[in-house]
Design a protein around this motif. Structure first.
Motif: not given
Length: 229
Positions: A78-82, A117-121, A202-209
């Protein structure tokens, strides 16, 4: 006063780490493991200067409960290792910190990120609805049920020249079909075909930040929503 200064430094370290990681993820779609090593070590070193090191070690231990959950989500794809390492590093650097007068949990950054992350949807849905309203046949050539088309409108869109997106269409004989299964964040290749349906990578790091920043200035979105009801 000393305790507040240390907390300020921790938050600053976390924000700098997330800024570097997000920038790298947007530009290159990858983040060096050195980022987590350097900033995680910096967070660990800050424990030495704690006013109450026992209490702070306890907070870090509780915050690290998020680690196995993040690793499982990574393995599922669902997201990457980073993204998993970012959450683990945050647990060490700034465990449950907020300037909001409320309680945040080790999962607050993660749950905030999921909700954001629901916003882009929603953006996809609005974009596709506008195209349909303007008589654009965005499902030209597809033989699919109405329910699957509606779902596709939320998770993706038809891109003329896709970049950093994953294909969600396939051919079944001479018919186009929607591929709505989960795309593994690390093993799925970016789509290079033109005029095709994709889900944006979309990089999930954006949502984490963003989730961490919201945690700092607002608190726990999910807890607030449940509190309203």
């Amino acid at each position: 006063m000393l305790d507040q200064s240390i907390d300020f430094i921790r938050v600053t370290i976390a924000l700098v780490m997330l800024g570097i990681a997000t920038s790298s993820d947007i530009k290159k779609r990858e983040i060096s493991d050195i980022v987590w090593i350097i900033f995680g070590a910096a967070g660990a070193i800050m424990l030495i200067f704690s006013v109450d090191i026992t209490e702070d070690l306890f907070k870090v231990g509780i915050a690290l409960i998020v680690a196995p959950i993040a690793l499982i989500i990574w393995r599922v794809g669902l997201f990457g290792g980073a993204d998993a390492f970012a959450l683990i590093a945050l647990a060490v650097i700034a465990p449950g910190m907020t300037v909001f007068e409320g309680t945040v949990t080790p999962f607050t950054t993660l749950t905030n990120a999921v909700l954001l992350s629901i916003v882009p949807m929603l953006v996809n849905a609005v974009r596709n609805t506008i195209l349909l309203a303007s008589k654009r046949n965005i499902f030209d050539g597809f033989e699919e049920t109405k329910a699957r088309k509606i779902f596709a409108m939320f998770i993706g869109y038809r891109a003329a020249n896709p970049k950093f997106g994953f294909s969600i269409e396939r051919m079944q004989g001479k018919k186009k079909k929607l591929k709505l299964s989960i795309q593994h964040a690390e093993s799925t290749q970016f789509c290079e075909k033109k005029d095709t349906w994709i889900t944006p990578g979309i990089p999930y790091m954006i949502f984490i930040a963003a989730g961490f920043v919201v945690q700092l200035v607002f608190g726990d979105i999910l807890a607030t929503v449940f509190g309203i009801f």
